[in-house]
Design a protein around this motif. Structure first.
Motif, PDB file in Angstrom:
ATOM      1  N   ALA A   1      67.624  27.075 -22.873  1.00 57.99           N
ATOM      2  CA  ALA A   1      68.628  27.252 -21.825  1.00 57.99           C
ATOM      3  C   ALA A   1      68.498  26.184 -20.749  1.00 57.99           C
ATOM      4  CB  ALA A   1      68.496  28.639 -21.199  1.00 57.99           C
ATOM      5  N   VAL A   2      67.267  25.876 -20.344  1.00 59.73           N
ATOM      6  CA  VAL A   2      67.056  24.855 -19.310  1.00 59.73           C
ATOM      7  C   VAL A   2      67.545  23.499 -19.798  1.00 59.73           C
ATOM      8  CG1 VAL A   2      65.306  23.585 -18.007  1.00 59.73           C
ATOM      9  CG2 VAL A   2      65.151  26.075 -18.208  1.00 59.73           C
ATOM     10  N   ILE A   3      67.268  23.173 -21.048  1.00 61.38           N
ATOM     11  CA  ILE A   3      67.774  21.918 -21.609  1.00 61.38           C
ATOM     12  C   ILE A   3      69.297  21.916 -21.594  1.00 61.38           C
ATOM     13  CG2 ILE A   3      67.934  20.545 -23.714  1.00 61.38           C
ATOM     14  CD1 ILE A   3      65.078  21.436 -24.380  1.00 61.38           C
ATOM     15  N   GLY A   4      69.898  23.071 -21.917  1.00 59.76           N
ATOM     16  CA  GLY A   4      71.355  23.171 -21.882  1.00 59.76           C
ATOM     17  C   GLY A   4      71.923  22.923 -20.493  1.00 59.76           C
ATOM     18  N   PHE A   5      71.250  23.456 -19.462  1.00 61.77           N
ATOM     19  CA  PHE A   5      71.692  23.220 -18.086  1.00 61.77           C
ATOM     20  C   PHE A   5      71.603  21.747 -17.720  1.00 61.77           C
ATOM     21  CE2 PHE A   5      71.094  27.812 -17.334  1.00 61.77           C
ATOM     22  CZ  PHE A   5      72.199  28.065 -16.534  1.00 61.77           C
ATOM     23  N   LEU A   6      70.596  21.053 -18.221  1.00 65.79           N
ATOM     24  CA  LEU A   6      70.349  19.670 -17.815  1.00 65.79           C
ATOM     25  C   LEU A   6      71.173  18.663 -18.598  1.00 65.79           C
ATOM     26  CD1 LEU A   6      66.449  19.759 -17.380  1.00 65.79           C
ATOM     27  CD2 LEU A   6      68.222  19.987 -15.620  1.00 65.79           C
ATOM     28  N   LEU A   7      71.711  19.077 -19.749  1.00 65.41           N
ATOM     29  CA  LEU A   7      72.508  18.142 -20.540  1.00 65.41           C
ATOM     30  C   LEU A   7      73.816  17.790 -19.821  1.00 65.41           C
ATOM     31  CD1 LEU A   7      72.173  19.494 -24.205  1.00 65.41           C
ATOM     32  CD2 LEU A   7      71.158  17.433 -23.238  1.00 65.41           C
ATOM     33  N   PRO A   8      74.235  16.538 -19.885  1.00 63.84           N
ATOM     34  CA  PRO A   8      75.477  16.117 -19.206  1.00 63.84           C
ATOM     35  C   PRO A   8      76.717  16.406 -20.042  1.00 63.84           C
ATOM     36  CG  PRO A   8      74.445  14.217 -20.199  1.00 63.84           C
ATOM     37  CD  PRO A   8      73.532  15.386 -20.490  1.00 63.84           C
ATOM     38  N   THR A   9      76.788  17.581 -20.656  1.00 68.02           N
ATOM     39  CA  THR A   9      77.930  17.926 -21.488  1.00 68.02           C
ATOM     40  C   THR A   9      78.160  19.429 -21.426  1.00 68.02           C
ATOM     41  OG1 THR A   9      78.843  17.829 -23.740  1.00 68.02           O
ATOM     42  CG2 THR A   9      76.476  18.195 -23.522  1.00 68.02           C
ATOM     43  N   THR A  10      79.370  19.857 -21.725  1.00 67.85           N
ATOM     44  CA  THR A  10      79.708  21.279 -21.688  1.00 67.85           C
ATOM     45  C   THR A  10      80.483  21.692 -22.940  1.00 67.85           C
ATOM     46  OG1 THR A  10      81.734  20.765 -20.447  1.00 67.85           O
ATOM     47  CG2 THR A  10      79.775  21.384 -19.174  1.00 67.85           C
ATOM     48  N   TRP A  11      80.037  21.215 -24.120  1.00 65.31           N
ATOM     49  CA  TRP A  11      80.761  21.545 -25.342  1.00 65.31           C
ATOM     50  C   TRP A  11      80.591  23.015 -25.709  1.00 65.31           C
ATOM     51  CZ3 TRP A  11      76.858  23.053 -28.550  1.00 65.31           C
ATOM     52  CH2 TRP A  11      75.621  22.411 -28.412  1.00 65.31           C
ATOM     53  N   HIS A  12      81.544  23.505 -26.510  1.00 66.36           N
ATOM     54  CA  HIS A  12      81.543  24.905 -26.940  1.00 66.36           C
ATOM     55  C   HIS A  12      81.650  24.966 -28.460  1.00 66.36           C
ATOM     56  CE1 HIS A  12      82.431  25.503 -22.714  1.00 66.36           C
ATOM     57  NE2 HIS A  12      82.238  26.799 -22.870  1.00 66.36           N
ATOM     58  N   VAL A  13      81.003  25.960 -29.053  1.00 67.69           N
ATOM     59  CA  VAL A  13      81.093  26.212 -30.484  1.00 67.69           C
ATOM     60  C   VAL A  13      81.353  27.701 -30.680  1.00 67.69           C
ATOM     61  CG1 VAL A  13      79.898  26.153 -32.695  1.00 67.69           C
ATOM     62  CG2 VAL A  13      79.532  24.304 -31.051  1.00 67.69           C
TER      63      VAL A  13
ATOM     64  N   GLY B   1      83.317  29.561 -29.205  1.00 71.93           N
ATOM     65  CA  GLY B   1      83.471  30.247 -27.931  1.00 71.93           C
ATOM     66  C   GLY B   1      82.212  30.325 -27.101  1.00 71.93           C
ATOM     67  N   ALA B   2      81.077  29.893 -27.640  1.00 70.94           N
ATOM     68  CA  ALA B   2      79.809  29.945 -26.907  1.00 70.94           C
ATOM     69  C   ALA B   2      79.504  28.575 -26.313  1.00 70.94           C
ATOM     70  CB  ALA B   2      78.677  30.383 -27.825  1.00 70.94           C
ATOM     71  N   GLY B   3      78.990  28.568 -25.089  1.00 74.38           N
ATOM     72  CA  GLY B   3      78.654  27.330 -24.428  1.00 74.38           C
ATOM     73  C   GLY B   3      77.330  26.770 -24.892  1.00 74.38           C
ATOM     74  N   VAL B   4      76.981  25.604 -24.363  1.00 73.96           N
ATOM     75  CA  VAL B   4      75.762  24.915 -24.786  1.00 73.96           C
ATOM     76  C   VAL B   4      74.512  25.690 -24.373  1.00 73.96           C
ATOM     77  CG1 VAL B   4      75.750  23.509 -22.678  1.00 73.96           C
ATOM     78  CG2 VAL B   4      74.559  22.694 -24.705  1.00 73.96           C
ATOM     79  N   VAL B   5      74.537  26.372 -23.230  1.00 73.30           N
ATOM     80  CA  VAL B   5      73.339  27.076 -22.758  1.00 73.30           C
ATOM     81  C   VAL B   5      72.948  28.223 -23.697  1.00 73.30           C
ATOM     82  CG1 VAL B   5      72.377  28.489 -20.901  1.00 73.30           C
ATOM     83  CG2 VAL B   5      73.626  26.406 -20.348  1.00 73.30           C
TER      84      VAL B   5
ATOM     85  N   SER C   1      58.658  25.071 -16.442  1.00 73.17           N
ATOM     86  CA  SER C   1      58.353  24.926 -15.011  1.00 73.17           C
ATOM     87  C   SER C   1      58.551  23.487 -14.559  1.00 73.17           C
ATOM     88  CB  SER C   1      56.914  25.377 -14.732  1.00 73.17           C
ATOM     89  OG  SER C   1      56.746  26.735 -15.058  1.00 73.17           O
ATOM     90  N   TYR C   2      58.095  22.539 -15.369  1.00 71.66           N
ATOM     91  CA  TYR C   2      58.270  21.122 -15.009  1.00 71.66           C
ATOM     92  C   TYR C   2      59.744  20.744 -14.956  1.00 71.66           C
ATOM     93  CZ  TYR C   2      58.398  16.063 -15.413  1.00 71.66           C
ATOM     94  OH  TYR C   2      58.691  14.744 -15.219  1.00 71.66           O
ATOM     95  N   LEU C   3      60.522  21.206 -15.943  1.00 73.74           N
ATOM     96  CA  LEU C   3      61.946  20.868 -15.960  1.00 73.74           C
ATOM     97  C   LEU C   3      62.681  21.493 -14.777  1.00 73.74           C
ATOM     98  CD1 LEU C   3      62.777  21.224 -19.775  1.00 73.74           C
ATOM     99  CD2 LEU C   3      62.428  19.126 -18.458  1.00 73.74           C
ATOM    100  N   ILE C   4      62.241  22.679 -14.355  1.00 74.03           N
ATOM    101  CA  ILE C   4      62.893  23.333 -13.216  1.00 74.03           C
ATOM    102  C   ILE C   4      62.687  22.535 -11.943  1.00 74.03           C
ATOM    103  CG2 ILE C   4      62.812  25.351 -11.696  1.00 74.03           C
ATOM    104  CD1 ILE C   4      62.324  27.065 -14.144  1.00 74.03           C
ATOM    105  N   ILE C   5      61.454  22.102 -11.682  1.00 74.20           N
ATOM    106  CA  ILE C   5      61.203  21.365 -10.444  1.00 74.20           C
ATOM    107  C   ILE C   5      61.809  19.970 -10.493  1.00 74.20           C
ATOM    108  CG2 ILE C   5      59.077  22.642 -10.016  1.00 74.20           C
ATOM    109  CD1 ILE C   5      57.504  20.200 -10.942  1.00 74.20           C
TER     110      ILE C   5
ATOM    111  N   LYS D   1      70.654  21.564  -9.945  1.00 75.10           N
ATOM    112  CA  LYS D   1      70.886  22.568 -10.982  1.00 75.10           C
ATOM    113  C   LYS D   1      69.822  23.663 -10.980  1.00 75.10           C
ATOM    114  CE  LYS D   1      73.288  19.340 -14.046  1.00 75.10           C
ATOM    115  NZ  LYS D   1      73.334  18.725 -15.409  1.00 75.10           N
ATOM    116  N   MET D   2      68.860  23.563 -10.065  1.00 76.13           N
ATOM    117  CA  MET D   2      67.753  24.517 -10.043  1.00 76.13           C
ATOM    118  C   MET D   2      68.237  25.947  -9.813  1.00 76.13           C
ATOM    119  SD  MET D   2      64.427  24.666  -7.507  1.00 76.13           S
ATOM    120  CE  MET D   2      63.845  23.049  -8.028  1.00 76.13           C
ATOM    121  N   HIS D   3      69.197  26.133  -8.902  1.00 78.36           N
ATOM    122  CA  HIS D   3      69.670  27.483  -8.578  1.00 78.36           C
ATOM    123  C   HIS D   3      70.270  28.164  -9.802  1.00 78.36           C
ATOM    124  CE1 HIS D   3      72.543  30.524  -7.097  1.00 78.36           C
ATOM    125  NE2 HIS D   3      71.627  30.739  -6.165  1.00 78.36           N
TER     126      HIS D   3
END
Length: 339
Positions: A129-141, A143-147, A193-197, A202-204
């Protein structure tokens, strides 16, 4: 391993045993009715006050072969059918999945501290999920999002990795599986934890997802989660009797004709799939998977033929009520369901 479970294995049909069976069957029927009542109540209560009778009329009007002339505003129908109902159903599915997975892991590992996240499902889903938040894309498959898609994939990959690490030849030692799950979970947790900080603005959003929420629930989510949860729970219920036998000992279960390694693999796959599907869309929700099976076991006993369906119903009721409190206790502010 309770006396009642031993009597089930030995085929005893004493009056006390029959009374316990009847009590558990009544409990299943009672919780089924309570689930419907709680779902209707949760669909009614919210920031917009809607009478319970109106909610029931709207829901009944959508049943086939029934026709009810609408006497309510169209906006009420949209609130009930498009906003609240998918949220309530998704909460019920997630609660049922976590309760069932927790009972399955506790029985399979014979460990009262086992929960659905013991072998890295939550940590893998969180990383995805964190990787999905950080990716610069918002594709859907579909009906489901990348996250949610990456969360689901992360949960499955982490569990497969733990299984591969723990497997010794053709056997799967339970202790090794737990240790591998804890070790990989710690590693994935540190990466998260590292990716969050390092996530910046996008942290919130990441932290809110990790705490769990049903605020963005849609019918698309329900349609994607439903098959995994229904099929996974059905498979687990079919193995309730062998799971009872497993409470004796693996060697004794083998002598009684149980294919122990196959049973482990099937139950691990089923429990992991329903857990991964549940957390992918709503975040990592704790407590339910470890407490609900224990509560059911304390009240109705350890026979998995009843423990599992009662955990399904109790988990669904519990999480629907928890979500109801989360969205109404400090309205219009919503408390994360994990809190």
């Amino acid at each position: 391993f309770s006396v009642s479970s031993k009597s089930v294995l030995s085929g005893q049909t004493s009056p006390i045993h029959l009374a316990r069976w009847r009590g558990r069957i009544y409990a299943i029927l009672g919780l089924s009715v309570l689930l419907v009542v709680v779902a209707a109540l949760a669909t009614t209560v919210g920031s917009v006050k809607i009478p319970l009778l109106t909610t029931c009329q709207v829901l009944v009007s959508k049943l086939p072969l029934l026709h009810i002339t609408p006497v309510w505003p169209s906006g009420v129908e949209i609130i009930i059918l498009e906003i609240r109902l998918p949220r309530v159903i998704l909460a019920g599915l997630v609660g049922a999945a976590l309760g069932t997975a927790g009972a399955t892991y506790q029985g399979l590992f014979r460990n009262p501290l086992a929960d659905p996240y013991l072998i890295g499902v939550a940590q893998g889903a969180s990383l995805g999920a964190v990787i999905g938040f950080l990716l610069p894309t918002t594709w859907h498959v579909l009906g489901a999002g990348v996250v949610p898609l990456l969360a689901f994939a992360g949960a499955l990959v982490s569990t497969a990795t733990v299984y591969g690490l723990a497997r010794v030849g053709k056997t799967l030692p339970v202790t090794t599986l737990i240790l591998a799950g804890v070790a990989l979970g710690a590693l994935l947790g540190s990466i998260v934890s590292y990716l969050i900080i390092s996530s910046g603005e996008k942290m919130h959003g990441i932290i809110f997802w990790l705490m769990g929420s049903f605020s963005l629930s849609q019918w698309t989510d329900v349609k994607l989660v439903l098959p995994y949860v229904v099929v996974g729970i059905a498979v687990i219920l079919l193995y309730a009797r062998p799971l009872n036998v497993m409470q004796l000992d693996e060697e004794q279960a083998q002598q009684l004709g149980i294919n122990v390694e196959r049973l482990k693999l099937v139950l691990l796959i089923a429990a992991t799939l329903i857990t991964a599907a549940a957390v992918s869309f709503v975040g990592t929700i704790g407590f339910v998977g470890i407490i609900i099976p224990h509560a059911v076991r304390l009240i109705w006993g350890a026979d998995h033929r009843f423990l599992l369906p009662l955990s399904v119903l109790s988990g669904a009721i519990f999480l629907i009520l928890a979500d109801l409190i989360a969205r109404t206790a400090q309205a219009p502010t919503e408390i994360p369901i994990g809190v």
